[in-house]
Design an enzyme around this catalytic site. Structure first.
Site, short mmCIF file in Angstrom:
data_model
loop_
_atom_site.label_atom_id
_atom_site.label_comp_id
_atom_site.label_asym_id
_atom_site.label_seq_id
_atom_site.Cartn_x
_atom_site.Cartn_y
_atom_site.Cartn_z
N ASP A 1 80.87 44.94 81.60
CA ASP A 1 81.13 43.57 81.20
C ASP A 1 80.37 43.33 79.89
O ASP A 1 79.15 43.17 79.90
CB ASP A 1 80.66 42.60 82.29
N GLN B 1 78.49 39.33 76.87
CA GLN B 1 77.27 38.84 76.23
C GLN B 1 76.63 39.85 75.29
O GLN B 1 75.59 39.57 74.70
CB GLN B 1 76.25 38.44 77.31
N LYS C 1 83.27 34.05 72.42
CA LYS C 1 81.82 34.17 72.36
C LYS C 1 81.35 34.86 71.07
O LYS C 1 80.15 35.01 70.86
CB LYS C 1 81.30 34.92 73.58
N HIS D 1 77.80 38.15 86.55
CA HIS D 1 78.62 36.95 86.45
C HIS D 1 79.70 37.03 87.53
O HIS D 1 80.14 38.11 87.91
CB HIS D 1 79.25 36.89 85.06
#
Length: 406
Positions: A197, A200, A223, A120
């Site tokens: 990261d 997700q 999220k 990302h």
């Protein structure tokens, strides 16, 4: 059980364009359960005050709620201490903090920063800027044809000159689950630190930062059923203690003189100004909610929905799927013939189906895939097979509308 879960999300009870809402954009932001909404309302109605300062009752309540949320986060990801939990505005801010404070201080000309083309932009641009500012070299691990990372390529890319390896735990485009534990071992063997990261991954699977041995781990509240505007940076205590803050002002100081100042101990030296108090309260409520359902259950449910979706979408003529055929998380990216992804998303919205279309903040990966943009359907604990059937039916109608009838 899924019906009971869905009923806890007020937003899912509405109609969009005359159709029951099918929300397939949780990779962008998840919906919020009633308990999180209620926690935010309760804080503002009963406990609203600044933290760490006042000795009055409201200030004590707010401080307890804020620091209580930090304790929940530490347990949720199995950090050793709450001192390793820094509240930020989100994953982007967390990664930028590592880049601006840690990386710029230790990187020199000739050093290497290793990432992948699937990152990302939030885990790519900060490292570009560090390389430009310090003279370090930005290197990329070559992806496999299905978009996955092979450890042999990691071994070839990481060298004695590597200072930082930074990789997404889960790709926000292809749903690839990267072997970050093994990559961390390779990085550490070469004297580098590992940045992950986790935007997700944290909402969808159990994360144990000690087991992964990540040096830094970043994720966002919004999220994972929590409010927007707050995220987390986990960092190993020794690394955080050696870093300088990048924001200065109230809350983060110990002593201030006319010409010099000293900082508070961890974690507060990185939380200058009035912190994101209500956001932390909401995040704490979201963690309670997810923990009660169980991350194992959520992960298993998503895999089942993803497998069902892959099977259904594979049956549609003209659909191109990107990434591994077997999905470990609830995320599928595709294109429908020559129909532009934005047109696909627009037609789906007319049927009450929310998907994401575009480059998903991954332009280098789009070029690697040889496309400009894609459609992404992402699933969470509240999605059902009926949602997938609605998606497939609407895609068939989209093909017919644009003249690509089966």
């Amino acid at each position: 059980m899924i019906r009971d879960i869905r009923e806890q999300f007020p937003i899912l009870q509405q109609e969009i364009n005359g159709h029951p809402l099918v929300y397939l954009d949780s990779a962008a932001t998840s919906q919020k359960p009633r308990v999180v909404i209620d926690a935010l309302q309760h804080y503002y109605e009963w406990d609203n005050s600044n933290v760490h300062r006042g000795v009055h009752t409201l200030g004590s309540r707010a401080t307890d709620a804020y620091e209580g949320a930090r304790e929940k986060v530490a347990r949720f990801i199995n950090a050793k201490s709450t001192q390793e939990i820094i509240f930020t505005r989100g994953t982007t801010t967390s990664l930028n903090l590592v880049a601006a404070s840690y990386a710029r201080a230790i990187c020199r000309e000739g050093d290497e920063i290793v990432i992948t083309p699937m990152e990302h932009h939030s885990n790519l641009i900060p490292w570009q800027q560090v390389a430009k500012a310090t003279g370090a070299t930005l290197k990329y691990i070559t992806l496999q044809p299905d978009g996955s990372v092979d450890l042999a390529e990691v071994e070839k890319t990481v060298t004695a000159q590597t200072k930082i390896v930074s990789i997404a735990h889960v790709s926000n485009v292809m749903g690839v689950v990267n072997p970050v534990k093994q990559i961390a071992e390779i990085a550490h063997r070469h004297g580098a630190i590992m940045v992950v990261d986790g935007a997700q991954s944290t909402p969808h699977m159990k994360v144990n930062v000690q087991d992964l041995d990540s040096d830094f781990y970043a994720f966002s509240s919004h999220k994972m059923c929590g409010p927007t505007g707050i995220g987390v940076l986990y960092g190993k205590k020794a690394l955080l203690e050696a870093m300088d803050p990048v924001e200065f002002g109230g809350e983060m100081i110990d002593e201030v003189g006319l010409y010099d100042s000293t900082w508070k101990e961890l974690p507060w030296k990185f939380e200058g100004g009035t912190p994101i108090i209500a956001g932390a309260v909401g995040l704490g409520a979201a963690i309670d909610f997810l923990s009660e359902i169980g991350l194992d259950h959520i992960e298993r449910h998503e895999k089942e929905i993803a497998a069902y979706a892959m099977n259904r979408l594979s049956e549609l003529e003209g659909v191109t799927l990107y990434g591994p055929l077997k999905r470990e998380v609830g995320l599928i990216t595709f294109n429908l013939g020559e129909v532009h992804p934005h047109d696909v998303a627009t037609v789906l919205d007319a049927s009450g189906i929310a998907v994401r279309a575009g480059h998903h903040c991954c332009q280098p990966l789009m070029r690697w895939l040889k496309v400009n943009s894609t459609v992404r359907a992402s699933f969470y604990l509240y999605n059902t097979e009926d949602d997938i059937d609605r998606l497939v039916s609407a895609l068939i109608q989209t093909k017919e509308y644009f003249g690509h009838a089966t």
